[in-house]
Design an enzyme around this catalytic site. Structure first.
Site, PDB file in Angstrom:
ATOM      1  N   GLU A 101     -36.071  10.982  -4.737  1.00  0.00           N
ATOM      2  CA  GLU A 101     -36.455  10.564  -3.383  1.00  0.00           C
ATOM      3  C   GLU A 101     -37.918  10.910  -3.140  1.00  0.00           C
ATOM      4  OE1 GLU A 101     -35.049  11.617   1.184  1.00  0.00           O
ATOM      5  OE2 GLU A 101     -33.584  11.731  -0.448  1.00  0.00           O
ATOM      6  N   ASP A 103     -40.428  11.031   0.212  1.00  0.00           N
ATOM      7  CA  ASP A 103     -40.319  11.005   1.676  1.00  0.00           C
ATOM      8  C   ASP A 103     -41.655  11.066   2.390  1.00  0.00           C
ATOM      9  OD1 ASP A 103     -37.565  11.147   1.467  1.00  0.00           O
ATOM     10  OD2 ASP A 103     -37.460  13.294   1.830  1.00  0.00           O
ATOM     11  N   GLU A 105     -42.071  11.834   6.376  1.00  0.00           N
ATOM     12  CA  GLU A 105     -41.375  12.142   7.615  1.00  0.00           C
ATOM     13  C   GLU A 105     -42.419  12.468   8.679  1.00  0.00           C
ATOM     14  OE1 GLU A 105     -37.063  13.962   6.513  1.00  0.00           O
ATOM     15  OE2 GLU A 105     -38.761  15.293   6.130  1.00  0.00           O
TER      16      GLU A 105
END
Length: 292
Positions: A101, A103, A105
Site C-alpha cells: 500500500e 498512502d 492521507e
C-alpha cells in the site's frame, strides 16, 4: 506514447517528464472509477467529482482495474474551513493480509491551521513508515496534483510534480520491495477524530458538516492487470513491458528533483518515522540505507 529522444541526459529527462504528463489523456471519473462506499454521498459539478462526509457516513471510490507499476495522478481540492477530525485519503493498495500500500492521507485541522499530509508505505502487510509534512500552499483554495510513481526501482510521492518522498528498492540489502502484487487506486473521506488532529485532542465539529473534498484530472498510466491473471504472471509481464517508467532515467530522481526533495524535507517535514527513537529504539533497517 509519442517518441521522446535527445542527445543529452538533461534534455531526455525534461522530454520524458513532458511525455509522462501527456501519455494518457485525462479521463472522466466513470471511465476509471466507481463508488465503493456511500454512492449517495457523491455529486458531480462539471468535470469535478465531490465526495462528502457527514454525521451519517463517509464515502469512497476505487479504480475499475488494478495495475502493477506506472503513474497515478489525481487533482484534489481538500475540505475548506474547519476540517478537524477528518481524513481524506488517496492511495494504492493490493488485497489481503500481506498487501502492499502507498498512502497519501490529508489530516484536517481547525480553521487557519495548516493541513498535514501523511504518507505511508506498506510492504507485505507491514506499515508504520509514516512521514508528515506541511504543504507550502493552502490545499483547500484550489485543485492541486497528487501523484504516485511506481516502478521496479522506487516509489515516488509527488505534490504538483515536486517529490516529497522516495521509497527505494533495497532488495540487495535484504529488504522487501513491493513489486509482486497488482494494486487498485482508491480515495475516501472519513471521520478519524480519535487520532487525526493533534493526536485526537481536537474532535470533529459536526455543525460544519458536510465536509466535501473535490476531485478532477483523473490519470492512470500503468501496466493494467486482469483480475483473472495470477499476480505472478502479472508481475512477470509488467516487469518486461519496456514502458517509460522502466527506462533508466526513471530509476532515480534527477538532480533538480533531488534538490526539491531536500528542500521539502528541510522546510516542511514535521515527522519522520526514521527519527522516532521512542517508537523505534533501533533504527528501522531501511532508514539506514535510504538516501532521502
Amino acid at each position: 506514447m509519442a517518441s521522446c529522444s535527445s542527445s543529452s541526459f538533461i534534455a531526455l529527462t525534461l522530454l520524458l517528464s513532458l511525455c509522462v504528463s501527456s501519455a494518457k489523456a485525462i479521463a472522466k471519473f466513470d471511465e476509471m472509477f466507481q463508488p465503493y462506499w456511500a454512492p449517495d454521498h457523491f455529486s458531480f459539478n462539471g468535470d469535478a467529482v465531490n465526495m462528502k462526509l457527514d454525521n451519517f457516513s463517509g464515502a469512497g471510490f476505487s479504480s475499475e482495474s488494478k495495475y502493477m507499476f506506472g503513474r497515478v495522478n489525481i487533482q484534489i481540492k481538500l475540505v475548506e474551513g474547519d476540517s478537524a477530525g477528518t481524513v481524506t485519503a488517496f492511495y494504492m493498495s493490493s488485497d489481503g493480509p500481506k498487501h502492499h500500500e502507498f498512502d497519501f492521507e490529508f489530516l484536517g485541522n481547525t480553521t487557519g491551521e495548516p493541513y498535514l499530509v501523511q504518507t505511508n508505505v506498506y510492504v507485505n502487510g507491514v506499515g508504520n513508515r509514516e512521514q508528515r509534512l506541511n504543504l507550502w500552499f493552502d490545499p483547500t483554495k484550489d485543485f492541486h496534483s497528487y501523484s504516485i510513481l511506481w516502478n521496479q526501482r522506487q516509489v515516488v510521492f509527488m505534490v504538483d510534480e515536486t517529490p516529497i518522498r522516495v521509497h527505494t528498492n533495497l532488495e540487495h540489502k535484504g529488504i522487501p520491495f513491493p513489486k509482486d502484487q497488482a494494486m487498485g487506486v482508491y480515495s475516501s473521506i472519513w471521520n478519524a477524530d480519535d487520532w487525526a488532529t493533534q493526536g485526537g485532542r481536537v474532535k470533529t465539529d459536526w455543525t460544519h458538516a458536510p465536509f466535501v473534498a473535490s476531485y478532477r484530472g483523473f490519470e492512470i498510466d500503468g501496466c493494467e492487470c486482469p483480475v483473472s491473471t495470477a499476480d505472478s504472471e502479472n508481475a512477470k509481464r509488467c516487469a518486461n513491458t519496456g514502458a517509460w517508467w522502466d527506462q533508466p532515467v526513471m530509476s532515480e530522481l534527477n538532480v533538480h528533483q533531488s534538490h526539491q526533495l531536500i528542500w521539502v524535507r528541510a522546510n516542511h517535514m514535521i515527522y519522520d518515522y526514521c527519527s522516532d527513537t521512542a517508537r523505534f529504539p533501533s533504527v528501522p533497517v531501511e532508514c539506514e540505507h535510504h538516501r532521502h
